[in-house]
Write a protein that holds these residues in place. Structure first.
Motif, mmCIF file in Angstrom:
data_model
loop_
_atom_site.group_PDB
_atom_site.id
_atom_site.type_symbol
_atom_site.label_atom_id
_atom_site.label_comp_id
_atom_site.label_asym_id
_atom_site.label_seq_id
_atom_site.Cartn_x
_atom_site.Cartn_y
_atom_site.Cartn_z
ATOM 1 N N ALA A 1 -24.618 -18.702 3.357
ATOM 2 C CA ALA A 1 -23.471 -19.593 3.548
ATOM 3 C C ALA A 1 -23.702 -20.952 2.903
ATOM 4 O O ALA A 1 -22.771 -21.584 2.379
ATOM 5 C CB ALA A 1 -23.188 -19.763 5.039
ATOM 6 N N ARG A 2 -24.958 -21.416 2.908
ATOM 7 C CA ARG A 2 -25.283 -22.733 2.351
ATOM 8 C C ARG A 2 -25.329 -22.708 0.825
ATOM 9 O O ARG A 2 -24.868 -23.640 0.156
ATOM 10 C CB ARG A 2 -26.614 -23.220 2.917
ATOM 11 C CG ARG A 2 -27.020 -24.612 2.441
ATOM 12 C CD ARG A 2 -28.337 -25.029 3.077
ATOM 13 N NE ARG A 2 -28.754 -26.326 2.596
ATOM 14 C CZ ARG A 2 -28.333 -27.491 3.078
ATOM 15 N NH1 ARG A 2 -27.454 -27.514 4.066
ATOM 16 N NH2 ARG A 2 -28.784 -28.632 2.580
ATOM 17 N N ILE B 1 -18.429 -14.716 5.394
ATOM 18 C CA ILE B 1 -19.426 -14.762 6.472
ATOM 19 C C ILE B 1 -18.808 -15.341 7.737
ATOM 20 O O ILE B 1 -19.007 -14.821 8.851
ATOM 21 C CB ILE B 1 -20.654 -15.588 6.038
ATOM 22 C CG1 ILE B 1 -21.432 -14.842 4.954
ATOM 23 C CG2 ILE B 1 -21.564 -15.895 7.230
ATOM 24 C CD1 ILE B 1 -22.556 -15.641 4.348
ATOM 25 N N ASN B 2 -18.047 -16.428 7.589
ATOM 26 C CA ASN B 2 -17.406 -17.053 8.755
ATOM 27 C C ASN B 2 -16.448 -16.089 9.447
ATOM 28 O O ASN B 2 -16.419 -15.988 10.674
ATOM 29 C CB ASN B 2 -16.657 -18.310 8.326
ATOM 30 C CG ASN B 2 -17.594 -19.422 7.868
ATOM 31 O OD1 ASN B 2 -18.776 -19.428 8.238
ATOM 32 N ND2 ASN B 2 -17.082 -20.355 7.085
ATOM 33 N N GLU C 1 -12.197 -20.122 8.557
ATOM 34 C CA GLU C 1 -13.385 -20.969 8.591
ATOM 35 C C GLU C 1 -14.144 -20.735 9.886
ATOM 36 O O GLU C 1 -13.663 -20.063 10.803
ATOM 37 C CB GLU C 1 -12.977 -22.444 8.505
ATOM 38 C CG GLU C 1 -12.053 -22.855 9.669
ATOM 39 C CD GLU C 1 -11.562 -24.279 9.560
ATOM 40 O OE1 GLU C 1 -11.945 -24.957 8.595
ATOM 41 O OE2 GLU C 1 -10.810 -24.707 10.450
ATOM 42 N N TYR D 1 -24.230 -20.116 -1.312
ATOM 43 C CA TYR D 1 -23.195 -19.358 -2.020
ATOM 44 C C TYR D 1 -21.835 -19.648 -1.366
ATOM 45 O O TYR D 1 -21.354 -18.874 -0.525
ATOM 46 C CB TYR D 1 -23.489 -17.867 -1.981
ATOM 47 C CG TYR D 1 -24.793 -17.492 -2.655
ATOM 48 C CD1 TYR D 1 -24.841 -17.240 -4.020
ATOM 49 C CD2 TYR D 1 -25.979 -17.410 -1.917
ATOM 50 C CE1 TYR D 1 -26.033 -16.902 -4.651
ATOM 51 C CE2 TYR D 1 -27.178 -17.084 -2.536
ATOM 52 C CZ TYR D 1 -27.199 -16.837 -3.896
ATOM 53 O OH TYR D 1 -28.382 -16.510 -4.513
ATOM 54 N N PRO D 2 -21.225 -20.777 -1.720
ATOM 55 C CA PRO D 2 -19.963 -21.188 -1.079
ATOM 56 C C PRO D 2 -18.870 -20.132 -1.168
ATOM 57 O O PRO D 2 -18.022 -20.038 -0.271
ATOM 58 C CB PRO D 2 -19.573 -22.453 -1.875
ATOM 59 C CG PRO D 2 -20.857 -22.957 -2.457
ATOM 60 C CD PRO D 2 -21.684 -21.742 -2.733
ATOM 61 N N LYS E 1 -19.115 -17.044 -0.755
ATOM 62 C CA LYS E 1 -19.302 -16.025 0.286
ATOM 63 C C LYS E 1 -19.173 -16.600 1.691
ATOM 64 O O LYS E 1 -19.174 -15.864 2.675
ATOM 65 C CB LYS E 1 -20.673 -15.367 0.136
ATOM 66 C CG LYS E 1 -20.863 -14.611 -1.183
ATOM 67 C CD LYS E 1 -22.196 -13.912 -1.222
ATOM 68 C CE LYS E 1 -22.406 -13.187 -2.542
ATOM 69 N NZ LYS E 1 -21.434 -12.099 -2.745
ATOM 70 N N ARG E 2 -19.079 -17.926 1.782
ATOM 71 C CA ARG E 2 -19.069 -18.585 3.090
ATOM 72 C C ARG E 2 -17.870 -18.152 3.933
ATOM 73 O O ARG E 2 -17.996 -17.889 5.130
ATOM 74 C CB ARG E 2 -19.064 -20.100 2.890
ATOM 75 C CG ARG E 2 -19.240 -20.904 4.192
ATOM 76 C CD ARG E 2 -19.246 -22.387 3.900
ATOM 77 N NE ARG E 2 -20.317 -22.710 2.956
ATOM 78 C CZ ARG E 2 -20.301 -23.763 2.145
ATOM 79 N NH1 ARG E 2 -19.249 -24.560 2.138
ATOM 80 N NH2 ARG E 2 -21.316 -23.987 1.331
ATOM 81 N N LYS E 3 -16.701 -18.057 3.307
ATOM 82 C CA LYS E 3 -15.494 -17.688 4.047
ATOM 83 C C LYS E 3 -15.629 -16.296 4.652
ATOM 84 O O LYS E 3 -15.263 -16.056 5.815
ATOM 85 C CB LYS E 3 -14.274 -17.757 3.136
ATOM 86 C CG LYS E 3 -12.963 -17.430 3.834
ATOM 87 C CD LYS E 3 -11.788 -17.574 2.893
ATOM 88 C CE LYS E 3 -10.485 -17.213 3.599
ATOM 89 N NZ LYS E 3 -9.311 -17.323 2.684
#
Length: 615
Positions: free
Chosen positions: A377-378, A387-388, A337, A380-381, A383-385
């Motif tokens: 990130a906002r 990106i983080n 995260e 497309y959840p 893909k958020r991981k």
């Protein structure tokens, strides 16, 4: 005469620090080892002896900066005790935070004062100049103007022992180790002279248990220790110093006076030079420590065998990479995260980059990338991981670059390594057709940009992307025509070649300003980098290439031999280390004397300092 000798012995000469390559160091070590032999199993006396010897060694290397080392040693010894004894979680966090702030204050003051002053002056239009408060205090206490207050000098090894102190506080906080009970034992851990000024960074949970053990050294370990010392001296004197003095330094000092081919060879030569220099120091440090029964962590694992940039950083300066992973990457969230520090660091670093570069285009690109990442990130959840993870990785590489030096060129170097790691993460998931299409587009884009702007950088891009494209095209064609048999060794060699070229080109920014005063590093480094790019990406005249190769034939031969030895299989290297370690003592002594005689035939006029002393 005797008093003059004592005065010389116990005084500091900034122009002649105590180096592993000097005869005086080995005379010093012989005396130290004799004293150590008398105290080897009297643990507290032995550790106290090595603590004071290490302080003397640091004084001969850095002079009065020994006071900074002493202060941080005593401070961290007691701070760890306060942290450990704290009854509440909040109290522990306060003591940990206080310890981190104090350690980082000294590091930032001595290493980043010029950097922060440039940023503040650029933002606010001020004209602040550097003022050395420690030198001023020394003048005040002595009652005379003994120290120059207009320049801040960097204490040798401050990055290494600061990170070592931080790892101690963190390991006590995480309950990995208990605080060391005696200041002399702790002082020995922090200042152990083989690795004090250039690493490897020794972690508390790895080394502190060793300081309580009795001395033991087997016959085999004795031979291995001597091998590492001899190996390190050969790397430093034969490869690093000879190549640097006779070729690499000349080209980097004035790239425009040399051809594109010479600039390119100098760039590849520097990759071998910096490896031989730093790993040579580490080999000697490991060997010297092993003779005294202590084991330092492995710091290099044939880094130019790496098949991608991420793999390179698992093989290069391993102690720093692991330190950054455990104390920066994972606390930021690692591959799980993002935390507040993730976005805070990337924004601060981006703003500093924008300010120092003064480029509106760079600001626009950074803003566009930031907005794109936040949008993805906002919305497309899934893909958020990813990106983080990538943001945490990029932060880690940028901080690793800044750790090496407080200048624009080191930030670029760290950023390029981060980009290389991230690009490979995408590359390995693409099929051959996708790779070929993307590379053809990149090659064509570089060609169009070169036609439009006639920039040598875009010409280099055309050649490099084109070479990689041809490699992928051959692999795709082979697969398309029904080729089933794989050639893993050929593919590995191709991957190693690409990685080595990429790492060498990032070193253009690493080397350009690394030997300079911080006050002038940014501009001079940028000019050097531009000149080398202009020469490498310019029109090559091959009419004098033969004469040039002949003139530098010994240097080029050493570069080729050095790389061949580096690329030898690890099993083969392990075997000849063991063969050496098992030689009868008489034959071993003959080999060592012969080896030292040959090594010192390559000594230049002045022994060169180790490159990582400046970090």
């Amino acid at each position: 005469m005797f008093f003059d000798f004592l005065k010389t012995l116990f005084s500091f000469d900034a122009d002649s620090p105590l180096l592993f390559t000097q005869f005086y160091f080995w005379a010093f070590f012989a005396i130290v080892f004799a004293g150590f032999a008398l105290l080897q199993n009297k643990i507290l006396l032995r550790n106290a002896f090595l603590f004071f010897i290490s302080l003397f060694f640091y004084f001969k290397t850095s002079g009065l900066f020994i006071l900074i080392l002493l202060f941080t040693t005593v401070y961290n010894f007691y701070q760890a005790k306060f942290l450990y004894r704290s009854k509440s979680g909040a109290g522990q966090y306060i003591h940990l935070l206080t310890g981190l702030i104090v350690n980082l204050f000294f590091l930032c003051y001595f290493k980043y004062a010029y950097f922060f002053t440039d940023v503040i002056n650029t933002i606010f239009g001020t004209h602040w100049v550097i003022f050395d408060a420690f030198a001023w205090t020394g003048n005040l206490l002595s009652g005379e103007e003994r120290f120059d207050v207009s320049n801040i000098l960097l204490p040798v090894g401050i990055s290494f022992y600061t990170f070592q102190n931080i790892s101690y506080l963190m390991d006590v906080f995480r309950k990995r180790v208990e605080p060391v009970g005696n200041l002399l034992n702790f002082g020995f851990y922090v200042t152990f002279f083989p690795q004090l000024v250039a690493g490897p960074i020794v972690r508390a949970n790895q080394f502190i248990p060793q300081i309580y053990k009795k001395y033991f050294l087997s016959r085999k370990q004795f031979g291995i220790a001597l091998f590492w010392i001899l190996n390190g001296l050969a790397k430093k004197i034969i490869l690093s110093d000879y190549i640097a003095v006779n070729f690499v330094d000349r080209v980097f000092e004035n790239p425009s006076m040399f051809s594109g081919f010479e600039n390119l060879v100098a760039l590849f030569g520097y990759s071998l030079q910096v490896y031989a220099d730093f790993s040579g120091y580490t080999d000697i440090a490991i060997g010297v420590a092993m003779l005294m029964g202590f084991y330092l962590p492995k710091n290099f694992d044939s880094p130019y065998k790496a098949t991608n940039p991420g793999n390179f950083w698992k093989r290069w300066h391993i102690s720093l990479s692991k330190w950054l992973q455990d104390y920066l990457y994972i606390p930021m969230g690692g591959n799980r995260e993002a935390t507040f520090s993730t976005y805070f660091l990337i924004i601060v670093i981006a703003l500093i980059a924008l300010i120092l570069s003064g480029s509106i285009w760079l600001g626009a690109i950074l803003l566009l990338i930031t907005c794109a990442l936040l949008y993805v990130a906002r919305h497309y959840p899934e893909k958020r991981k990813k990106i983080n993870t990538n943001l945490n990785l990029m932060n880690t590489m940028l901080i690793g670059g800044i750790w090496h030096g407080a200048s624009w060129n080191f930030m670029i170097w760290g950023g390029l390594n981060g980009v290389g790691i991230l690009f490979y993460k995408f590359w390995k998931n693409w099929n051959l057709f996708t790779r070929m299409m993307i590379l053809s587009a990149v090659t064509y884009l570089c060609y169009l940009l070169y036609c439009a702007f006639q920039s040598p950088l875009f010409r280099i891009g055309v050649v490099w992307a084109g070479i990689i494209f041809v490699g992928v095209l051959i692999r795709y064609s082979y697969s398309f025509l029904g080729g089933k048999k794989a050639y893993p060794r050929l593919e590995t060699a191709w991957a190693i070649f690409q990685t080595f070229v990429f790492i060498s080109f990032t070193r253009l920014f690493f080397r350009s300003g690394s030997n300079l005063d911080p006050a002038e590093a940014n501009q001079t480094a940028w000019n050097t980098a531009q000149s080398m790019v202009a020469q490498i990406g310019g029109t090559w005249d091959f009419s004098q290439t033969g004469a040039m190769i002949s003139a530098y034939r010994s240097v080029f031969a050493l570069i080729v031999i050095g790389m061949i030895i580096h690329w030898l299989p690890e099993n083969f290297k392990r075997r000849y280390r063991l063969v050496f370690a098992r030689l009868p003592l008489t034959i071993m002594a003959i080999v060592i004397v012969t080896g030292i005689f040959i090594i010192y035939q390559f000594v230049t006029a002045d022994l060169q300092k180790f490159i990582y002393f400046q970090f």
